[in-house]
Design a protein around this motif. Structure first.
Motif, short mmCIF file in Angstrom:
data_model
loop_
_atom_site.label_atom_id
_atom_site.label_comp_id
_atom_site.label_asym_id
_atom_site.label_seq_id
_atom_site.Cartn_x
_atom_site.Cartn_y
_atom_site.Cartn_z
N LEU A 45 1.87 3.22 4.75
CA LEU A 45 2.42 2.10 4.42
C LEU A 45 1.09 1.38 4.38
O LEU A 45 -0.01 0.24 3.86
CB LEU A 45 3.12 1.92 4.83
CG LEU A 45 4.48 2.25 3.96
CD1 LEU A 45 5.86 1.09 4.64
CD2 LEU A 45 4.78 1.60 2.55
N ASP A 46 0.48 1.28 6.11
CA ASP A 46 -0.68 0.22 6.51
C ASP A 46 -2.04 0.58 5.63
O ASP A 46 -2.67 -0.36 5.00
CB ASP A 46 -0.33 0.25 7.42
CG ASP A 46 -1.98 -1.29 8.31
OD1 ASP A 46 -0.73 -1.57 8.76
OD2 ASP A 46 -2.61 -0.75 9.16
N ASP A 77 -2.02 -1.02 2.36
CA ASP A 77 -1.93 -2.76 2.58
C ASP A 77 -3.65 -2.60 2.45
O ASP A 77 -3.93 -4.00 2.17
CB ASP A 77 -1.14 -3.49 3.80
CG ASP A 77 0.33 -3.02 3.77
OD1 ASP A 77 1.13 -2.84 1.90
OD2 ASP A 77 1.00 -3.17 4.03
N LYS A 78 -4.09 -1.60 2.28
CA LYS A 78 -5.85 -2.17 3.04
C LYS A 78 -6.51 -1.71 2.08
O LYS A 78 -8.02 -1.66 2.07
CB LYS A 78 -6.32 -1.55 4.04
CG LYS A 78 -6.00 -2.48 5.23
CD LYS A 78 -6.02 -1.85 6.81
CE LYS A 78 -6.14 -2.93 7.75
NZ LYS A 78 -5.00 -3.20 8.25
N GLN A 79 -5.64 -1.14 0.77
CA GLN A 79 -6.63 -1.23 -0.68
C GLN A 79 -7.28 0.20 -0.04
O GLN A 79 -7.97 0.17 -0.98
CB GLN A 79 -7.58 -2.24 -0.61
CG GLN A 79 -6.86 -3.57 -1.06
CD GLN A 79 -5.52 -3.52 -1.86
OE1 GLN A 79 -5.59 -3.42 -2.53
NE2 GLN A 79 -4.24 -4.40 -1.11
N ARG A 118 2.23 2.05 -5.38
CA ARG A 118 0.87 1.70 -4.96
C ARG A 118 0.77 4.23 -4.26
O ARG A 118 -0.66 3.93 -4.88
CB ARG A 118 -0.06 1.36 -3.68
CG ARG A 118 0.77 0.25 -4.03
CD ARG A 118 0.55 -0.55 -2.63
NE ARG A 118 1.57 -0.96 -1.61
CZ ARG A 118 2.00 -1.24 -0.65
NH1 ARG A 118 1.06 -1.82 -0.13
NH2 ARG A 118 2.68 -1.50 0.36
#
Length: 401
Positions: free
Chosen positions: A121-122, A125-127, A185
């Motif tokens: 997940l992290d 979040d950093k695309q 995502r």
């Protein structure tokens, strides 16, 4: 003589780079001017993320996540950029590895991969648009259920109440899995997993029976674990339509491979096939006179995709001899001769506790390599003597020819 050293890590002791450095020091102690090259080899286990990030000039991201025994730990993963592709490298050993499970808590029914999901997940979040996951040196056997829960999967009982998966036996209470809350995502990233391709989730050769005892499970716990993972495989099939029970690699890292297949759309790869895209070793082996490899334990499992035998298979294509050093020589170690390893030796010099052996490992690896090279020198000297004697006998003189 040119010697290339291509070790794996010694599990719970030294990572591949630390082993390689100790090997190189041993070679230089034997002969300061010997031509050597050290090439730490990663198999998806300890040191995987750091090694790839170093090769690709990326950055290491530090993150506090849930560890394998449900306590918060400091973990990490890597990110690197190549053109338009932003890639995350996640090493499950850094978040759910056996090294992170205290000896007194080694019960694979109780450990979790929840932190793996948190790292995924992290990274999202950093695309990132690509994720590489290394499966190896795991301390868990939850089939990736904890990871799935962290990502948003919901396990439901017969009353459609949510079940918190806090042990593998909790899976037996679930009758379905709701995967509708998994992040969209995940559909926008490709996920490649480096794993042991021969490990499967269920059956007599399933992860519970093969690796459960290594992670501290009793015979009774192995039976319970096997039954829970059988039930889990059925839940996955009913809930997602994906059959993971005997899928190649599904048993990797205590079944994390199955969870990644079912809940992230990942593709599983034989770890060496994936990793060699990042570490070019074939041309280096072809240019060497001797290869020294190594791993913490050499036994009947080593030929099944582990680094020493994968290195040896390449070396055999160029007729390069291979010697492996190890901590433990286990059952069926002689099978490695057929897989391309010409000789193997243990670094252990006298009876010691595991803790003592771990503390002495760098020194003993160094001394073992020095000893190996001295023995080779003796062999070369004996060969030269034999050639000289044969020439004398053939020509009837001791004068130089």
């Amino acid at each position: 003589m040119k010697v290339i050293m291509i070790p794996s890590g010694f599990k719970e002791c030294l990572d591949a780079e630390e082993v390689a450095v100790a090997m190189g020091a041993g070679a230089k102690k034997f002969e300061p001017f010997i031509q050597t090259e050290i090439l730490p080899m990663i198999d998806g286990g300890e040191g995987f993320a750091k090694a790839i990030v170093k090769i690709k000039n990326g950055e290491l991201i530090h993150k506090t996540v849930t560890g394998p025994v449900w306590k918060k730990i400091d973990s990490h993963y890597g990110i690197f950029q190549e053109g338009e592709t932003r890639t995350a490298v996640i090493e499950m050993a850094a978040v759910a590895g056996l090294k992170l499970v205290p000896t007194e808590l080694r019960n694979p029914l109780q450990t979790t991969t929840y932190g793996v999901g948190e790292l995924i997940l992290d990274a999202l979040d950093k695309q990132v648009n690509k994720i590489i996951i290394g499966c190896g040196d795991s301390g868990t056997s939850d089939g990736g259920a904890g990871m799935a829960e962290a990502l948003g999967a919901v396990f439901l009982d017969e009353k459609q109440n949510r079940i918190a998966i806090r042990s593998v036996t909790d899976l037996m209470k679930a009758i379905s899995i709701d995967a509708s809350a998994l992040p969209d995502r995940l559909n926008d990233v490709s996920i490649d997993v480096a794993c042991n391709w021969k490990n499967i989730l269920c059956g007599d050769r399933g992860v519970a029976r093969v690796f459960g005892p290594q992670k501290g499970a009793t015979a009774e716990q192995v039976d319970a674990l096997s039954a829970s993972l059988d039930h889990y495989a059925a839940l996955i099939e009913e809930s997602t339509g994906m059959v993971v029970r005997h899928a190649p690699g599904s048993g990797a890292s205590g079944g994390l491979g199955a969870g990644l297949l079912a809940f992230t759309g990942a593709k599983l790869h034989p770890r060496f096939d994936l990793i060699k895209n990042y570490i070019q070793i074939e041309e280096k082996i072809a240019d060497a006179d001797l290869v020294i490899t190594g791993e913490g334990s050499i036994d009947f499992q080593t030929p099944d995709g582990k680094i020493p035998c994968e290195v040896a298979r390449i070396a055999k294509r160029y007729n390069i001899p291979v010697i492996a050093i190890t901590g433990t020589i286990g059952r069926g170690a002689e099978n490695n001769y057929k897989a391309g390893i010409d000789a193997y030796v243990s670094i252990i010099q006298y009876p010691v506790t595991l803790e003592k052996a771990i503390s002495k490992a760098p020194r003993w690896i160094k001394e073992s390599v020095e000893c190996i090279l001295r023995q080779i020198t003796i062999g070369l000297a004996l060969a030269d003597q034999r050639i000289s004697k044969e020439r004398i006998q053939s020509h009837g003189t001791s004068e130089p020819l």
